[in-house]
Enzyme design. Structure first.
Site, PDB file in Angstrom:
ATOM      1  N   LYS A   1       0.987  -1.148   0.053  1.00 36.73           N
ATOM      2  CA  LYS A   1      -0.281   0.147  -0.083  1.00 36.73           C
ATOM      3  C   LYS A   1       0.577   1.281  -0.090  1.00 36.73           C
ATOM      4  CE  LYS A   1      -3.478   2.657   2.126  1.00 36.73           C
ATOM      5  NZ  LYS A   1      -4.313   2.747   3.719  1.00 36.73           N
TER       6      LYS A   1
ATOM      7  N   GLU B   1      -9.563  12.791  11.942  1.00 37.84           N
ATOM      8  CA  GLU B   1      -8.866  11.590  12.404  1.00 37.84           C
ATOM      9  C   GLU B   1      -8.204  11.864  13.644  1.00 37.84           C
ATOM     10  OE1 GLU B   1      -6.062   7.805  10.494  1.00 37.84           O
ATOM     11  OE2 GLU B   1      -6.722   9.590   9.132  1.00 37.84           O
TER      12      GLU B   1
END
Length: 401
Positions: free
Chosen positions: A155, A205
């Site tokens: 990723k 977040e």
């Protein structure tokens, strides 16, 4: 029948309807460039002036912050607190300081006045430059996907930027008002990062918080843009919860957070499946991880430094993803995907992932947005996701792609 006067429900006009009315928004209204503003779901902070700056040297940022706070306390500062930003690159200078004066208030959500809309952006002639261009960003995503299929890494988070030029300087207090009032339950910040430079944003977040021995992290990964049609918006949210690609991307991040916290926490609770968090522009997969701190000597910044960067903003393996980011992104990230927050001399604090943000310098803004790229990623979809994430900030300045 008694004729005694009825007095229980009477109050004077000078008495506030609710003790929190106007308390947090007063700090929001008092912000001026150069001050340090941070609003979280637990408190609102406004720092003015500088008691002490955290120096930049070869020591880890955690040790530099601890030394600065200890010196401030030894100098007679009763409750020193550091507030500011840490960049994405581990060797780049942070922008952290103990304010000379610090004003605190309950969170914006406790202040009914926070629900009042901000004034719309004043007319300004704006020019938007996309760096890289959308087609070049899509090519970078496709190249990363090819390398993942070859087994090089699993990723990477690739970002792109917008450079917004204005005919006259941006009104930073007005921009902060629009960011904060659009989502008062999030993490809104305006922090100086250098002479004439300000980092503004509204991040959804939480990287990690510590309050006493309680630790909370809230990783977000896996996203889809909101839709103005309610039925379509609900369909997108439901599809995100069932998306194999996004669930895998989310699991990679949650596993990394769990591993990072396990070294410092006992009784970790990690839900088996994510839930949904929504902002004005995006749906996100969300997992709230909680635990109990093993040692009282471990600070919130220690925990944040152990987690950052998570795969949600960098990738995995971390060092390989950093290299791919340097090779693929034409603009240095600066403070984007670093962290902003506060920490006190007792070790408590809240540190937030620096996303949905921009850095302002006079009549110029640099906006940042990224997307998590895995082997199943579609380049066009990832490009569209970054465009949707830009909308949080573009709406605050009255610009559009």
């Amino acid at each position: 029948m008694s004729t005694a006067p009825q007095v229980a429900a009477v109050r004077t006009l000078a008495e506030p309807a609710h003790p929190a009315v106007g308390v947090a928004t007063a700090l929001l209204d008092s912000y001026v460039p150069g001050a340090r503003f941070l609003a979280t779901p637990t408190r609102t902070l406004l720092g003015r002036g500088v008691h002490a700056e955290v120096p930049h040297d070869d020591r880890p940022v955690t040790r530099r912050v601890a030394a600065t706070l200890a010196a401030a306390r030894a100098a007679g500062h009763a409750s020193p607190l550091v507030i500011g930003a840490v960049p994405f690159a581990p060797d780049a200078p942070a922008a952290l300081a103990v304010p000379a004066t610090l004003h605190t208030a309950p969170p914006l959500t406790a202040d009914p006045l926070a629900s009042l809309p901000a004034d719309p952006p004043a007319p300004n002639e704006l020019t938007v430059h996309q760096e890289p261009a959308p087609e070049d960003y899509a090519k970078a995503v496709a190249a990363a996907v090819d390398r993942m299929w070859q087994g090089e890494f699993s990723k990477v988070v690739l970002a792109r930027t917008l450079r917004v030029e204005a005919a006259r300087p941006f009104d930073l207090p007005a921009m902060l008002q629009r960011l904060a009032r659009r989502d008062p339950s999030g993490y809104t910040f305006a922090l100086p990062t250098g002479p004439g430079r300000t980092l503004l944003g509204a991040s959804p977040e939480l990287l990690v918080s510590r309050h006493g021995n309680r630790v909370v992290a809230n990783p977000l990964a896996g996203s889809v843009p909101r839709h103005p049609d309610l039925a379509e918006d609900v369909r997108r949210a439901a599809a995100l919860l069932d998306s194999a690609k996004d669930l895998y991307e989310h699991a990679v991040v949650v596993n990394a957070v769990e591993e990072g916290l396990a070294r410092h926490c006992a009784d970790l609770i990690v839900p088996a499946r994510p839930t949904l968090v929504r902002t004005a522009t995006m749906w996100h997969l969300s997992t709230t991880v909680t635990g109990t701190l093993r040692s009282p000597d471990t600070t919130a910044l220690d925990l944040a430094s152990a987690l950052q960067p998570t795969p949600a903003v960098c990738g995995t393996p971390t060092e390989t993803a950093r290299r791919v980011i340097r090779e693929s992104e034409p603009v240095d990230r600066g403070f984007y995907t670093g962290m902003v927050g506060w920490g006190d001399a007792d070790g408590d604090g809240e540190w937030v992932v620096t996303i949905r943000c921009a850095e302002a310098t006079g009549d110029s803004l640099r906006l940042y947005a990224g997307a998590g790229v895995v082997a199943a990623s579609d380049p066009e979809a990832e490009t569209a996701e970054t465009a949707a994430k830009f909308r949080t900030f573009l709406s605050a300045v009255g610009a559009q792609l």
